[in-house]
Design a protein around this motif. Structure first.
Motif, PDB file in Angstrom:
ATOM      1  N   ASN A 192       1.121  -1.292  -0.124  1.00  0.00           N
ATOM      2  CA  ASN A 192       0.305  -0.162  -0.161  1.00  0.00           C
ATOM      3  C   ASN A 192       0.894   1.479   0.306  1.00  0.00           C
ATOM      4  O   ASN A 192       1.731   1.284   0.423  1.00  0.00           O
ATOM      5  CB  ASN A 192      -0.741   0.100   1.016  1.00  0.00           C
ATOM      6  N   GLY A 193       0.589   2.118  -0.943  1.00  0.00           N
ATOM      7  CA  GLY A 193       1.552   3.728  -1.171  1.00  0.00           C
ATOM      8  C   GLY A 193       0.955   4.441  -1.085  1.00  0.00           C
ATOM      9  O   GLY A 193      -0.553   4.182  -1.121  1.00  0.00           O
ATOM     10  N   ARG A 194       1.617   5.435  -2.133  1.00  0.00           N
ATOM     11  CA  ARG A 194       0.162   6.469  -2.381  1.00  0.00           C
ATOM     12  C   ARG A 194      -0.294   6.814  -3.542  1.00  0.00           C
ATOM     13  O   ARG A 194       1.209   6.996  -4.020  1.00  0.00           O
ATOM     14  CB  ARG A 194       0.443   7.517  -1.452  1.00  0.00           C
ATOM     15  N   GLY A 195      -0.549   6.824  -4.216  1.00  0.00           N
ATOM     16  CA  GLY A 195      -0.592   7.604  -5.518  1.00  0.00           C
ATOM     17  C   GLY A 195      -0.685   8.475  -6.430  1.00  0.00           C
ATOM     18  O   GLY A 195      -1.136   9.628  -5.386  1.00  0.00           O
ATOM     19  N   GLY A 196      -1.134   9.504  -7.498  1.00  0.00           N
ATOM     20  CA  GLY A 196      -0.614  10.162  -7.764  1.00  0.00           C
ATOM     21  C   GLY A 196      -0.500  10.713  -8.948  1.00  0.00           C
ATOM     22  O   GLY A 196      -0.485   9.333 -10.542  1.00  0.00           O
ATOM     23  N   HIS A 197       0.249  11.290  -9.909  1.00  0.00           N
ATOM     24  CA  HIS A 197       0.482  12.016 -11.186  1.00  0.00           C
ATOM     25  C   HIS A 197       1.773  11.286 -11.703  1.00  0.00           C
ATOM     26  O   HIS A 197       2.551  11.229 -11.319  1.00  0.00           O
ATOM     27  CB  HIS A 197      -0.002  13.084 -11.667  1.00  0.00           C
ATOM     28  N   GLY A 198       1.511  10.612 -12.983  1.00  0.00           N
ATOM     29  CA  GLY A 198       3.182   9.760 -13.293  1.00  0.00           C
ATOM     30  C   GLY A 198       4.242  11.098 -13.415  1.00  0.00           C
ATOM     31  O   GLY A 198       5.246  10.821 -13.466  1.00  0.00           O
ATOM     32  N   ALA A 199       3.772  11.357 -13.953  1.00  0.00           N
ATOM     33  CA  ALA A 199       3.744  13.303 -14.227  1.00  0.00           C
ATOM     34  C   ALA A 199       4.958  14.055 -12.276  1.00  0.00           C
ATOM     35  O   ALA A 199       5.892  14.814 -12.545  1.00  0.00           O
ATOM     36  CB  ALA A 199       3.383  14.353 -14.883  1.00  0.00           C
ATOM     37  N   MET A 200       4.361  13.591 -11.814  1.00  0.00           N
ATOM     38  CA  MET A 200       4.894  13.846 -10.283  1.00  0.00           C
ATOM     39  C   MET A 200       4.892  13.061  -9.185  1.00  0.00           C
ATOM     40  O   MET A 200       4.744  12.937  -8.656  1.00  0.00           O
ATOM     41  CB  MET A 200       4.096  15.071  -9.788  1.00  0.00           C
ATOM     42  N   PRO A 201       6.470  12.158  -9.762  1.00  0.00           N
ATOM     43  CA  PRO A 201       5.778  11.321  -8.687  1.00  0.00           C
ATOM     44  C   PRO A 201       6.891  11.247  -7.211  1.00  0.00           C
ATOM     45  O   PRO A 201       7.305  10.224  -6.595  1.00  0.00           O
ATOM     46  CB  PRO A 201       7.146  10.503  -9.727  1.00  0.00           C
ATOM     47  N   HIS A 202       7.668  12.178  -7.248  1.00  0.00           N
ATOM     48  CA  HIS A 202       8.208  13.022  -5.895  1.00  0.00           C
ATOM     49  C   HIS A 202       6.980  13.166  -4.532  1.00  0.00           C
ATOM     50  O   HIS A 202       7.563  12.493  -3.838  1.00  0.00           O
ATOM     51  CB  HIS A 202       8.796  14.300  -5.765  1.00  0.00           C
ATOM     52  N   GLU A 203       5.551  13.431  -5.416  1.00  0.00           N
ATOM     53  CA  GLU A 203       4.706  13.394  -4.231  1.00  0.00           C
ATOM     54  C   GLU A 203       3.494  12.190  -4.071  1.00  0.00           C
ATOM     55  O   GLU A 203       2.250  12.371  -3.835  1.00  0.00           O
ATOM     56  CB  GLU A 203       3.761  14.396  -4.972  1.00  0.00           C
ATOM     57  N   GLY A 242      -1.562  -0.580 -11.103  1.00  0.00           N
ATOM     58  CA  GLY A 242      -1.537   0.200 -11.851  1.00  0.00           C
ATOM     59  C   GLY A 242      -2.794  -0.194 -13.128  1.00  0.00           C
ATOM     60  O   GLY A 242      -3.526  -1.054 -12.939  1.00  0.00           O
ATOM     61  N   SER A 243      -3.283   0.863 -13.460  1.00  0.00           N
ATOM     62  CA  SER A 243      -4.016   0.973 -14.597  1.00  0.00           C
ATOM     63  C   SER A 243      -3.966   1.877 -15.727  1.00  0.00           C
ATOM     64  O   SER A 243      -4.726   1.614 -16.796  1.00  0.00           O
ATOM     65  CB  SER A 243      -5.262   0.969 -13.566  1.00  0.00           C
ATOM     66  N   ALA A 244      -3.065   2.814 -15.697  1.00  0.00           N
ATOM     67  CA  ALA A 244      -2.314   3.457 -16.723  1.00  0.00           C
ATOM     68  C   ALA A 244      -1.444   3.761 -16.957  1.00  0.00           C
ATOM     69  O   ALA A 244      -0.851   4.191 -15.823  1.00  0.00           O
ATOM     70  CB  ALA A 244      -3.472   4.827 -17.141  1.00  0.00           C
ATOM     71  N   SER A 245      -0.700   4.596 -17.818  1.00  0.00           N
ATOM     72  CA  SER A 245       0.669   4.674 -18.205  1.00  0.00           C
ATOM     73  C   SER A 245       1.163   6.030 -17.244  1.00  0.00           C
ATOM     74  O   SER A 245       1.851   6.081 -17.565  1.00  0.00           O
ATOM     75  CB  SER A 245       1.007   5.026 -19.719  1.00  0.00           C
ATOM     76  N   ASN A 246      -0.010   7.122 -17.166  1.00  0.00           N
ATOM     77  CA  ASN A 246       0.213   8.273 -16.529  1.00  0.00           C
ATOM     78  C   ASN A 246      -0.198   8.191 -15.098  1.00  0.00           C
ATOM     79  O   ASN A 246      -0.340   9.607 -14.523  1.00  0.00           O
ATOM     80  CB  ASN A 246      -0.394   9.945 -16.791  1.00  0.00           C
ATOM     81  N   ILE A 247       0.085   7.220 -14.218  1.00  0.00           N
ATOM     82  CA  ILE A 247      -0.727   7.209 -13.101  1.00  0.00           C
ATOM     83  C   ILE A 247      -0.121   6.098 -12.468  1.00  0.00           C
ATOM     84  O   ILE A 247       0.026   4.896 -12.664  1.00  0.00           O
ATOM     85  CB  ILE A 247      -2.248   6.195 -12.816  1.00  0.00           C
TER      86      ILE A 247
END
Length: 388
Positions: A192-203, A242-247
């Motif tokens: 269990n992590g914390r998801g977010g935008h693939g362009a902002m992995p630092h978040e 995963g479910s999409a290339s940018n998530i």
């Protein structure tokens, strides 16, 4: 090949029994049609006792010999697999999505054939316990039968089993003292992590990267933590995330299997799995849990009983067709539970060319049934000679 003549005489009966069983495959413990058919044949054969309802649909039948002696257990499993059959035979499964893809129909026919001969001849002392077992493929029927007190209830002193081996030389026997098949454990790691935008992995707290790290670290257990001479397998077989290339997803799952032959190695692997999952989770800033499921133990043949069984096999098929130093097999078998309770041996019987076990085109070779039945019968006669 010294197949017993009388058993050869009713080889057609064994074929008919086996092919009928092939048409009615049933799964796990839920095998009422199979159990009913076995009971009917045992009644026709004329065994002395029939005990039903052990591990739900399991049966133990007793044949008395001609004098005092111990009780030898002979086991045949009878459950099938959830596979759609593709053999094209005229006795194909009538139960959609189920088939006898491992030859348990053949194992049952062999034991029934041995029973028919032993009832006719009674050429042994003591007793024979014929063990017809459900749920080998799924559920550990052997363990349930043992937990229900089968060994003590029927005073079983030794126990033996056979499994057909497609692709191996027809009529050849293979066994070995000590471990012959592996313990099988399964594991599932939930991250269990914390998801977010693939362009902002630092978040994010990325479970995908953590999963990759864990898989790599798990592989070092074999190469760096366990003795090099010990035989073991750790296979990661699933990663889902995963479910999409940018998530960047919130979660990931890792699944796999562990095969061992030694309990100390098994315990070491489990401990290292726990340490790696906890350590990797901390290093990647995620939370992770390990669900470690202990499955069937290693199938361990007793040396003295294995030697006796190999000697009988030589009498049936000749010296050249018996390998009593067969390499360990990483597959598993719940007959292990019976061998934990009583000394005995497990043997493979070569069935010649054909599709492999658990394949939709697999079909038991009926011609090998008289060989297996002769082995069972001669084993009892040699272990417990008839009173003179």
């Amino acid at each position: 090949m010294a197949v017993i003549n009388r058993i050869a005489d009713f080889a057609e009966d064994m074929t008919a029994w086996r092919r009928h069983l092939h048409t009615i495959p049933e799964l796990s413990f839920d095998c009422p049609k199979t159990a009913a058919f076995i009971k009917e044949r045992l009644e026709e054969i004329g065994v002395d006792e029939i005990h039903e309802g052990i591990a739900q649909t399991g049966i133990v039948a007793i044949i008395n010999g001609t004098g005092d002696g111990q009780t030898v257990g002979l086991r045949a499993d009878f459950d099938a697999l959830p596979i759609e059959e593709e053999t094209g035979v005229d006795y194909v499964s009538t139960h959609p999505g189920k088939m006898h893809a491992c030859g348990h129909d053949g194992h049952t026919a062999m034991l029934l054939g041995a029973a028919k001969y032993m009832v006719e001849t009674r050429n042994f002392s003591g007793r024979v316990a014929l063990i017809f077992q459900p749920a080998e493929e799924d559920g550990g029927g052997a363990q349930v039968m043992c937990n229900e007190g089968m060994m003590d209830r029927f005073d079983i002193a030794e126990v033996y089993g056979i499994h057909n081996y497609p692709g191996a030389e027809f009529g050849a026997f293979y066994t070995t003292p000590g471990p012959i098949m592996a313990a099988v454990d399964m594991f599932t790691i939930t991250i269990n992590g914390r998801g977010g935008h693939g362009a902002m992995p630092h978040e994010t707290a990325d479970p995908v990267v953590a999963a990759c790290g864990m898989v790599q670290a798990i592989q070092t257990i074999v190469s760096r933590n366990t003795p090099s001479a010990s035989e073991k397998v750790i296979s990661v077989t699933q990663i889902h995330t995963g479910s999409a290339s940018n998530i960047v997803p919130d979660t990931a799952m890792i699944n796999g299997t562990i095969r061992t032959f030694d309990k100390d190695v098994q315990a070491l692997i489990r401990r290292r799995m726990e340490e790696i999952v906890a350590g990797q989770a901390a290093s990647y800033g995620v939370e992770a849990s390990l669900d470690y499921e202990v499955g069937y133990p290693a199938t361990v043949n007793a040396p003295a009983e294995t030697a006796k069984a190999a000697d009988v096999a030589r009498k049936v098929v000749g010296d050249a067709k018996v390998d009593d130093a067969f390499p360990k097999v990483a597959g598993s078998e719940d007959f292990a539970y019976m061998l934990e309770e009583r000394p005995g041996a497990y043997l493979f019987l070569g069935a010649g060319e054909g599709a492999g076990l658990h394949h939709p085109k697999y079909n038991f070779n009926d011609e090998v049934a008289p060989v297996g039945a002769s082995f069972f019968a001669q084993l009892v006669e040699q272990l417990q000679p008839a009173a003179k």
